[in-house]
Design an enzyme around this catalytic site. Structure first.
Site, PDB file in Angstrom:
ATOM      1  N   SER A 267       0.905  -1.280   0.084  1.00 30.37           N
ATOM      2  CA  SER A 267       0.044  -0.178  -0.045  1.00 30.37           C
ATOM      3  C   SER A 267       0.717   1.286  -0.068  1.00 30.37           C
ATOM      4  O   SER A 267       1.568   1.579  -1.054  1.00 30.37           O
ATOM      5  CB  SER A 267      -1.113  -0.124   1.299  1.00 30.37           C
TER       6      SER A 267
ATOM      7  N   ASP B 221      -9.021  -4.696  -5.741  1.00 30.95           N
ATOM      8  CA  ASP B 221      -8.659  -3.866  -4.755  1.00 30.95           C
ATOM      9  C   ASP B 221      -9.786  -3.122  -4.447  1.00 30.95           C
ATOM     10  O   ASP B 221     -10.338  -2.506  -5.315  1.00 30.95           O
ATOM     11  CB  ASP B 221      -7.439  -3.010  -5.019  1.00 30.95           C
TER      12      ASP B 221
ATOM     13  N   HIS C 258      -7.475  -5.562  -0.982  1.00 25.84           N
ATOM     14  CA  HIS C 258      -6.295  -4.814  -0.852  1.00 25.84           C
ATOM     15  C   HIS C 258      -5.534  -5.551   0.082  1.00 25.84           C
ATOM     16  O   HIS C 258      -4.271  -5.464  -0.320  1.00 25.84           O
ATOM     17  CB  HIS C 258      -6.791  -3.345   0.006  1.00 25.84           C
TER      18      HIS C 258
END
Length: 800
Positions: A668, A741, A775
């Site tokens: 991330s 995601d 994610h």
């Protein structure tokens, strides 16, 4: 040097040309042994801490689990067949025991192929409710704790698309449930219908600051499907399964009883919906009903909220944070902004807190005004409350002890909330006469449990605070040798009985009942270490300085058989990190790492690679500091590089590593960090970036902790964007992203476009898109393949 680099790049490119159209792979035996483990159960206890529930679930989900039907609507991801979140995590078995017993009891009569979630003790704590998801839907079950036997209460027609579909009544004999409406309309398959017109959105000229959200409504068909999937009927159901309808069909986003059980507050989502914000910013109406289901009062009406002022301390107008006071039979509390919700306005008070007693025939009463933004209120089992306020720009937090009789308030906590060394801890709580958790306050005393981070290490503590004087007395400081102790709860303050967990790098965290007066501890659980193969890995928290004097830390791991005295072999180094923004150097330099934390390898770190002969610096500190009127991102790149250089030099000075063989990785924002480090420095031989955002013009209204928009500071957005600097990136990079995601800003498109730019500009790069993953990654097939990809990449680009 140039010849060596060319050979490395050729090997990289040849290696990856052979990887096209690959099927799922598994990592090497050393890593697979750690990754393919049996997960110990999770522990759930009731408030009295006399019952222990062990919940078991598979270590990973499967690709088949992720390959379910899914609809993405207004920020939700739900299975339209089963009517529950498509990302729900399920347990498949339950065992229970009394805390003083030695052996767990298998719960009998559990559903076949159980998919258990939403566990909740009854108010009298004699029963445990849970939902089970079948192939058709969600059903409600109850476990009788004394007999350890489960029983199905409803059919599989509950609606969990907006969260838990049930709430216990105070009598512990019945539930309020949300069910699928009768004659529910069929969902629209937009792919089969021709549109009746274009999609049109309009702006009315008002300035707003909206983040880039995922999974929003996109068309009228989405709106219809959202309405169908979130609509429920509301019933009462008793333990025998008898149903009584309470409320007709509507989009109920919240249902909560007053502490005395005589009122029900229901929040309903209203139209118009939005295509630019998720459902928590849709219009809503909140109504309180009496025990017979009659409407007493509409207590809140919230309009569509598409317009927000700039800044993390800005809020919407109107009543916010509305909920029942836990210390009163039926009184609401809520807060309203006094500055129009706009943090840029200069006012004496930002928020005003009100209380409003049922049946709401009299006007709400002003309870407290905050000078900064309201953060919350906690009630006590005495005539006090604790109100907290904070301000993002300064990172300040203040907490007030409010005397409910006199109205007098005293500040007992005033600090930078990132200053962990001065954190006073959290108040110990207990259930009151209404079955609600409140701050435990007796005889003018209350207790605080703290994490106990200090410059000399972590020492969790218990403080007794005098309510009148606010003076504190330290009752207990944890000093477990060669281990770490976390204080979970105070069981009996007068007897000195507490509940803790204890762990060490090689001892899995287990629960203990401890007497702080005698210092005797009795094990409640005895979970074994599932990672025995790395129990002898060397682990140390190292402290070092950045070039501007900021203190940094990281947890260093070395292979179990590495000779730390001779240091004849220079190891390749892997650094895993995640940048964090601060407003001052002092808090940025504080240490929250404990060398006695259990070593828990998982796909989000490099710890696995100690078994392959690598040194690993995990959770390396990467502070980005903006003191005074400057913002952290004003100097993001030089601080990022300085953090990395300090980390490498620190481990190199210990004599363990080859500085030419260092890799960096992150997930991330850590992926964003990795791409920038490879772009703007020559410190690394390669990098691994997972699920990142690389083009900040695609997140133009702020990202991470940046409040300013692109048009405020275009140069900073462009400078920080690896995509904008793709022509400078020549270091081997492995890009990984889940192809589904769900995180705001980190669209899979970010990795796809960055890869295309790097590839066309001649950079050595590989992209791996993991099917069905959000994610965070969940499926075993994807996780094992990810570890294989990383292992192959590091062997080729770092070791060789």
């Amino acid at each position: 040097m140039k010849i060596k680099l060319t050979i490395c790049l050729l090997a990289f490119l040849n290696f990856y040309e052979a990887q096209e159209n690959i099927t799922y792979q598994k990592p090497s035996a050393e890593i697979l042994k750690l990754a393919d483990y049996e997960r110990p159960p999770s522990v759930l206890m009731n408030s009295k801490k006399d019952w222990v529930v062990f919940t078991y679930r598979p270590t990973y989900k499967t690709l088949e689990d992720l390959n379910q039907q899914e609809m993405k609507l207004a920020g939700l991801r739900i299975n339209p067949v089963t009517n529950i979140s498509s990302s729900a995590t399920y347990s498949n078995n339950l065992k229970i025991r009394k805390i003083n017993d030695k052996n767990e009891i298998q719960v009998k009569n559990l559903p076949a192929n159980a998919k258990i979630t939403y566990l909740s003790f009854s108010p009298d704590e004699k029963k445990l409710a849970f939902t089970n998801t079948t192939s058709k839907g969600v059903e409600l079950w109850v476990v009788d704790m004394e007999t350890a036997s489960a029983k199905k209460i409803t059919a599989d027609n509950l609606n969990a698309n907006l969260g838990s579909p049930y709430t216990w009544y105070n009598d512990s004999q019945s539930f309020l449930i949300r069910t699928l409406p009768q004659n529910r309309p069929a969902l629209i398959d937009a792919s089969k219908d021709l549109p009746t017109g274009p999609i049109v959105s309009t702006a009315d000229g008002k300035v707003s600051q909206n983040r880039t959200y995922q999974d929003l409504l996109k068309n009228p068909q989405d709106e219809k499907n959202f309405e169908v999937l979130t609509a429920s009927d509301v019933y009462n159901v008793d333990l025998a399964g008898n149903l009584k309808k309470i409320k007709d069909q509507d989009m109920y986003s919240g249902l909560s009883f007053s502490p005395d059980g005589n009122y029900l507050m229901a929040t309903v989502i209203k139209k118009p919906f939005s295509y630019i914000v998720p459902l928590n910013r849709f219009p809503s109406t909140t109504t309180v009903y009496d025990a017979k289901g009659n409407a007493v009062k509409v207590v809140n009406e919230v309009p569509l909220n598409e317009i927000m002022p700039k800044g993390f301390s800005s809020v919407r107008t109107g009543k916010r944070s509305m909920g029942w006071r836990s210390d009163m039979p039926a009184t609401l509390s809520y807060v309203e902004a006094l500055d129009g919700g706009d943090q840029s306005k200069s006012v004496d008070y930002r928020d005003e807190v009100f209380t409003w007693e049922a049946p709401f025939s009299s006007a709400p009463k002003s309870f407290f005004k905050t000078k900064q933004r309201y953060e919350g209120v906690s009630w006590t089992n005495d005539h006090y409350a604790v109100v907290s306020e904070g301000w993002y720009d300064t990172r300040n937090t203040k907490s007030y002890l409010v005397d409910l009789n006199s109205g007098e308030s005293k500040i007992f906590d005033d600090r930078n909330y990132q200053d962990v060394y001065s954190d006073p801890g959290n108040f110990n709580t207990a259930k009151n006469q209404y079955g609600r958790f409140v701050i435990d306050m007796k005889g003018g005393k209350t207790y605080l449990i703290g994490d106990g981070f200090t410059k000399d290490g972590q020492h969790p503590f218990i403080d007794e605070m005098d309510v009148k004087s606010l003076k504190k007395k330290r009752l207990y400081t944890s000093n477990v040798k060669n281990g770490k102790e976390e204080i979970i709860d105070i069981l009996n303050a007068s007897k000195g009985e507490i509940l803790t967990t204890q762990q060490s790098p090689s001892l899995y965290p287990n629960y203990f009942k401890k007497n702080i007066k005698s210092n005797k501890a009795e094990a409640v659980t005895t979970f074994a270490n599932p990672f025995e193969s790395i129990k002898d890995v060397y682990k140390e928290v190292i402290t070092y300085k950045r070039n501007d004097g900021v203190t940094l830390t990281g947890t260093l791991y070395l292979p179990a058989n590495y000779d730390r005295k001779a240091k004849t072999e220079k190891l390749p180094l892997l650094i895993w990190a995640y940048p964090t923004e601060y407003k001052d150097k002092n808090t940025a330099g504080q240490n929250t790492q404990n060398p006695n934390d259990f070593t828990f390898p998982y796909y989000g770190s490099f710890v696995y690679w100690t078994t392959k002969g690598y040194a690993v610096l995990d959770d390396a500190a990467f502070p980005i500091i903006g003191e005074g009127k400057t913002e952290p991102n004003d100097t993001f790149i030089p601080q990022l590089v300085a953090n990395a250089e300090a980390a490498i030099n620190a481990v190199d000075q210990l004599g363990y590593i080859d500085k030419k063989k260092v890799a960096v990785g992150g997930h991330s924002y850590g992926a964003f960090m990795t791409a920038n480090l490879l772009t703007h420095s020559k410190l690394f031989a390669c990098g691994i970036a997972r699920s990142g955002a690389y083009n900040r013009t695609l997140t133009p209204f702020g990202f991470q902790s940046e409040q300013r928009n692109y048009w405020d500071i275009p140069e900073i957005y462009n400078t920080m964007s690896p995509f904008m600097n793709a022509d400078k990136m020549k270091t081997p990079l492995l890009l990984v992203h889940g192809d589904a995601d769900n995180n705001p800003g980190t669209f899979t498109l970010q990795t796809e476009r960055y890869f295309q730019a790097l590839k066309n500009l001649g950079a050595p790069v590989k992209m791996v898109l993991l099917p069905k993953e959000s994610h965070g990654y969940a499926a075993k097939e994807n996780i094992l393949h990810l570890l294989w990809e990383q292992d192959q990449f590091l062997e080729k680009c770092l070791k060789k």
